[in-house]
Motif scaffolding. Sequence first.
Motif, PDB file in Angstrom:
ATOM      1  N   VAL A   1     -19.814-122.199  54.135  1.00 19.38           N
ATOM      2  CA  VAL A   1     -19.365-120.918  53.603  1.00 19.38           C
ATOM      3  C   VAL A   1     -18.170-120.395  54.383  1.00 19.38           C
TER       4      VAL A   1
ATOM      5  N   VAL B   1     -17.729-115.285  49.903  1.00 15.24           N
ATOM      6  CA  VAL B   1     -18.248-116.604  49.540  1.00 15.24           C
ATOM      7  C   VAL B   1     -19.763-116.596  49.698  1.00 15.24           C
ATOM      8  N   GLN B   2     -20.458-117.100  48.683  1.00 11.89           N
ATOM      9  CA  GLN B   2     -21.918-117.165  48.702  1.00 11.89           C
ATOM     10  C   GLN B   2     -22.369-118.565  48.333  1.00 11.89           C
ATOM     11  N   LYS B   3     -23.412-119.030  49.016  1.00 18.48           N
ATOM     12  CA  LYS B   3     -23.990-120.340  48.734  1.00 18.48           C
ATOM     13  C   LYS B   3     -24.962-120.215  47.576  1.00 18.48           C
TER      14      LYS B   3
ATOM     15  N   LEU C   1     -20.783-123.275  45.550  1.00 20.31           N
ATOM     16  CA  LEU C   1     -20.275-122.054  46.163  1.00 20.31           C
ATOM     17  C   LEU C   1     -19.768-121.091  45.088  1.00 20.31           C
TER      18      LEU C   1
END
Length: 366
Positions: free
Chosen positions: A68, A85-87, A93
Amino acid sequence: MSRLGTLGARLYRGEVGYDFVAKRKIWYGVSILITITAILGLAVQGLNLGIEFKGGAVFTTPKTSVSVSQARTYAIDASGHEAIVQKLGNGGLRIQVSELDQAQSNKVNETLSDKLDIPVNKINAEIVGPSWGEQIANKAWTGLAVFMLLVVIYLAIAFEWRMAIAALIALIHDLTITIGVYALVGFEVTPGTVIGLLTILGYSLYDTVVVFDGLKEGSKDITKQTRYTYSEIANRSLNGTLVRSINTTVVALLPVAGLLFIGGGVLGAGMLNDISLSLFVGLAAGAYSSIFIATPLVADLKEREPQMKALKKRVLAKRAKAAAEGVSAEDAGEPEDAETGDVAPAGAVVGPRGNRGRGRPSGKRR
């Protein structure tokens, strides 16, 4: 019965109590200080508006081994703007960059494709315009205004205009604090945040109305007695619902705290923060305002009435006379009030009652 349940029953019967109303200037000062801090945070830092309000682009990638933090660095370098940004659950992503137009979005998409080693056609790029968020915000403000108006009308009819004004001030107090906390901590404001803000109003109003209902019953025919002032009756009503308000708030806060601290903090599900922070702060602020702001404000407004001023003079005069004669005010000859029953003065500090005929009713002595 549990110790808390026993305390709640004693608070309800008036056997113990804490004088919230008499110490209202302290609570007003605390609230003013918190509100000023929230307003300063809002003025200095402002709100961190999400992409729905500022516009931008959202890039969704398939499964990748890039972390990330690395992806955030790539997105910032490519766009020149801050990136979120997010997983995702599938290992991909979700990269969100604000204030990008179509041309800039295409450039960032190509850069991410190169840095992440993912074909361009595998990255889903979406342009989000600010108009959608603006429409949500406008509808939210409209809904808030209608809600406030209906609350004032309902409380003015069901109770009285002083209670309506006090409830309105308490709601504005809760909203200001919640928005200020968002500005201070820098959490992103999204449509979920707006939903959370509107949701907390109902929770805040619920506790306030419960206290007001008890106050309405307790103050019925109040001018026909000389045992208590209006402020003391208000304080007694507040103490009678205190444990209920605390229990309701704690039960509501526990799942919200789980979303905020475990879901958003430990597990990293950042999207949960959008709504959970507003709910958590709003619920806590709503419980505080119901106890420390709304009821004391009603007492302040009500004590300005000529009838309540005259009642207070009669009550204090009776107590002074009883003290001079060396007897209690209750033993001075006034019949027991069916509404108040056998209670200690409503302004008494938490603690046991005196040794007044335990096991037999008060009022006329045997």
